[in-house]
Design an enzyme around this catalytic site. Structure first.
Site, PDB file in Angstrom:
ATOM      1  N   ARG A  61      -9.061  32.867 -13.511  1.00 47.81           N
ATOM      2  CA  ARG A  61      -7.887  32.180 -12.926  1.00 47.81           C
ATOM      3  C   ARG A  61      -6.599  33.012 -13.043  1.00 47.81           C
ATOM      4  NH1 ARG A  61      -9.721  27.584 -15.656  1.00 47.81           N
ATOM      5  NH2 ARG A  61     -11.231  26.468 -14.376  1.00 47.81           N
TER       6      ARG A  61
ATOM      7  N   LYS B 137       1.305  39.018  -1.522  1.00 52.36           N
ATOM      8  CA  LYS B 137       0.194  38.502  -0.726  1.00 52.36           C
ATOM      9  C   LYS B 137      -0.980  39.425  -0.961  1.00 52.36           C
ATOM     10  CE  LYS B 137       2.521  36.766   3.388  1.00 52.36           C
ATOM     11  NZ  LYS B 137       2.653  37.045   4.825  1.00 52.36           N
TER      12      LYS B 137
ATOM     13  N   GLU C 229       5.293  50.612   9.639  1.00 50.25           N
ATOM     14  CA  GLU C 229       5.937  49.533   8.861  1.00 50.25           C
ATOM     15  C   GLU C 229       7.392  49.891   8.534  1.00 50.25           C
ATOM     16  OE1 GLU C 229       4.650  46.661   8.581  1.00 50.25           O
ATOM     17  OE2 GLU C 229       2.466  46.868   8.605  1.00 50.25           O
TER      18      GLU C 229
ATOM     19  N   LYS D 162      12.084  44.831   1.948  1.00 50.60           N
ATOM     20  CA  LYS D 162      10.989  43.850   1.872  1.00 50.60           C
ATOM     21  C   LYS D 162      11.189  42.913   0.687  1.00 50.60           C
ATOM     22  CE  LYS D 162       6.149  42.921   2.103  1.00 50.60           C
ATOM     23  NZ  LYS D 162       4.820  43.364   2.455  1.00 50.60           N
TER      24      LYS D 162
ATOM     25  N   GLU E 146       6.770  32.027   2.380  1.00 57.07           N
ATOM     26  CA  GLU E 146       6.832  32.133   3.834  1.00 57.07           C
ATOM     27  C   GLU E 146       7.160  30.820   4.533  1.00 57.07           C
ATOM     28  OE1 GLU E 146       4.357  35.356   5.403  1.00 57.07           O
ATOM     29  OE2 GLU E 146       3.907  34.050   7.100  1.00 57.07           O
TER      30      GLU E 146
ATOM     31  N   ARG F 218      10.601  35.048   5.596  1.00 58.00           N
ATOM     32  CA  ARG F 218       9.506  35.997   5.331  1.00 58.00           C
ATOM     33  C   ARG F 218       8.649  36.204   6.578  1.00 58.00           C
ATOM     34  NH1 ARG F 218       5.452  36.961   0.164  1.00 58.00           N
ATOM     35  NH2 ARG F 218       4.556  38.790   1.150  1.00 58.00           N
TER      36      ARG F 218
ATOM     37  N   ASN G 130       6.378  39.599   9.864  1.00 60.35           N
ATOM     38  CA  ASN G 130       5.191  39.629  10.736  1.00 60.35           C
ATOM     39  C   ASN G 130       5.485  40.238  12.102  1.00 60.35           C
ATOM     40  OD1 ASN G 130       3.562  38.338   8.828  1.00 60.35           O
ATOM     41  ND2 ASN G 130       4.351  36.334   9.420  1.00 60.35           N
TER      42      ASN G 130
ATOM     43  N   HIS H 161       2.841  41.939  14.160  1.00 56.64           N
ATOM     44  CA  HIS H 161       1.553  41.704  13.507  1.00 56.64           C
ATOM     45  C   HIS H 161       0.672  40.671  14.214  1.00 56.64           C
ATOM     46  CE1 HIS H 161       3.226  44.211  10.451  1.00 56.64           C
ATOM     47  NE2 HIS H 161       2.168  44.083   9.675  1.00 56.64           N
TER      48      HIS H 161
ATOM     49  N   HIS I  46      -2.578  42.466  14.589  1.00 57.64           N
ATOM     50  CA  HIS I  46      -3.798  42.142  13.845  1.00 57.64           C
ATOM     51  C   HIS I  46      -4.969  41.892  14.785  1.00 57.64           C
ATOM     52  CE1 HIS I  46      -1.987  40.904   9.706  1.00 57.64           C
ATOM     53  NE2 HIS I  46      -2.204  42.196   9.815  1.00 57.64           N
TER      54      HIS I  46
ATOM     55  N   HIS J 126      -4.237  50.454  10.971  1.00 55.17           N
ATOM     56  CA  HIS J 126      -3.248  49.376  10.906  1.00 55.17           C
ATOM     57  C   HIS J 126      -1.928  49.748  11.592  1.00 55.17           C
ATOM     58  CE1 HIS J 126      -1.288  45.811   9.341  1.00 55.17           C
ATOM     59  NE2 HIS J 126      -0.319  46.563   8.849  1.00 55.17           N
TER      60      HIS J 126
HETATM   61  N1  GLY Z   1       1.012  42.484  -0.290  1.00 55.81           N
HETATM   62  C1  GLY Z   1       1.665  42.502   0.939  1.00 55.81           C
HETATM   63  C2  GLY Z   1       2.624  41.403   1.119  1.00 55.81           C
HETATM   64  O1  GLY Z   1       2.798  40.581   0.250  1.00 55.81           O
HETATM   65  O2  GLY Z   1       3.253  41.301   2.174  1.00 55.81           O
END
Ligand code: GLY
Length: 343
Positions: free
Chosen positions: A108, A130, A172, A214, A224, A228, A232, A235, A239, A249
């Site tokens: 966990r 993320k 990016e 960032k 998000e 945030r 994207n 993206h 994606h 990417h």
């Molecule tokens: N690890 C990438 C993000 O949090 O955007």
């Protein structure tokens, strides 16, 4: 080493800039660490892992999946990793994503940190918490949001990075400039990949600026709910083409950025598509969409940014200022068909 700490909802991330891998023992106790890296990074930087507990995963996006997590968890159990263990991901975006996810679910949650080894990893993938894995064609379908304890930046690791990976990372960087920083956009227009490769000071400053852009967005909106989403940019379509056509990417995001600019022209009267396209191309990135619009729409319908019959699309008002625009799916379908060229 220079330090900068960012505070998130329930944890902090310390960034170490101008660091060198051999100083990692100043940040974590090596005896209580398990390193995770991929086969390519291991082959290029073997010497740094001598005497460490190490898990080597296969290299490439196609391994960002559940079997790789099962492999990691099996090896963590064999190493007797417990909640006092720190997991350190050393690599590009795939390694940091799977490391963050495995560390978040094993027992966990164990502390983890990253040593990014690619431009993409340094300016984007390692930052923000993320993490996760792909499921079939669906990118990042399963994951958590959990912040790394540290990010450790050693730009000398980029010396062995293949040229195409430099190009990949700049998609990016250009994205960050386009959505948040018109002055960075102008700097990028003046400079080139070769300039950043040869000028360590400029490269370090560029990486710091991107970490700052960032991190500033993520510290304000970790989960998000609002701003945030701006990250994207490029993206949604990116994606989709990345997974259908197995594009790198950065290439996919570059194509997605141009598509988002064209949609911005239609819906917001944005006037600088040519300037954005020229910058992407200057950094060696493709911009034309040669794809099957039907397939793109199929994947977009499963996109996490879709709510009922509307896609929250990130568009540009002007360079340096992005906005989120809900677009009904039937209108989006028409737009995607009009900007796709036959493949
Ligand atoms: N690890 C990438 C993000 O949090 O955007």
């Amino acid at each position: 080493m220079q330090k900068k700490t960012y505070s998130f909802s329930s944890s902090r991330t310390t960034c170490y800039f101008e660091a060198s891998f051999s100083q990692i023992n100043k940040v974590v106790e090596k005896e209580r660490c398990v390193f995770i890296t991929d086969q390519h990074v291991f082959d290029a930087h073997k010497r740094y892992f001598k005497g460490s507990k190490l898990i080597v995963i296969p290299a490439g996006e196609s391994y960002k999946n559940q079997p790789t997590i099962d492999q990691i968890i099996g090896q963590l159990i064999e190493y007797g990793a417990d909640r006092k263990t720190t997991i350190v991901g050393v690599g590009g975006g795939v390694v940091t994503d799977v490391t963050g996810y495995a560390a978040s679910v094993y027992m966990r949650g164990l502390p983890f940190g990253f040593i990014p080894t690619s431009v993409l990893g340094m300016v984007d993938a390692s930052i923000g918490g993320k993490n996760g894995i792909d499921v079939g064609h669906f990118k990042n379908m399963v994951g958590t949001i959990r912040q790394p304890k540290f990010l450790f930046y050693d730009t000398s690791l980029l010396q062995t990075l293949p040229p195409e990976e430099w190009v990949n990372g700049f998609a990016e960087v250009i994205k960050h400039a386009a959505i948040k920083d018109a002055s960075l956009f102008r700097d990028l227009e003046k400079n080139s990949i070769n300039y950043y490769k040869k000028n360590k000071k400029a490269l370090t400053a560029l990486i710091r600026k991107n970490v700052m852009i960032k991190s500033a967005v993520v510290t304000k909106d970790e989960f998000e709910g609002g701003d945030r989403k701006l990250l994207n940019f490029g993206h949604t379509l990116g994606h989709a083409v990345e997974n259908i056509y197995r594009l790198p990417h950065g290439h996919a995001i570059s194509i997605g950025i141009k598509a988002a600019c064209l949609i911005s022209e239609e819906l917001l009267d944005f006037k600088e598509t040519a300037r954005v396209t020229a910058l992407l191309e200057k950094y060696g990135l493709p911009t034309d969409l040669h794809a099957d619009p039907g397939k793109i729409m199929e994947l977009m319908r499963m996109d996490k940014k879709k709510t009922r019959d509307t896609m929250n699309y990130v568009l540009l008002d002007k360079i340096g200022k992005a906005v989120i625009k809900p677009i009904p799916m039937n209108q989006l379908e028409k737009l995607i068909y009009s900007i796709s060229r036959a493949r």
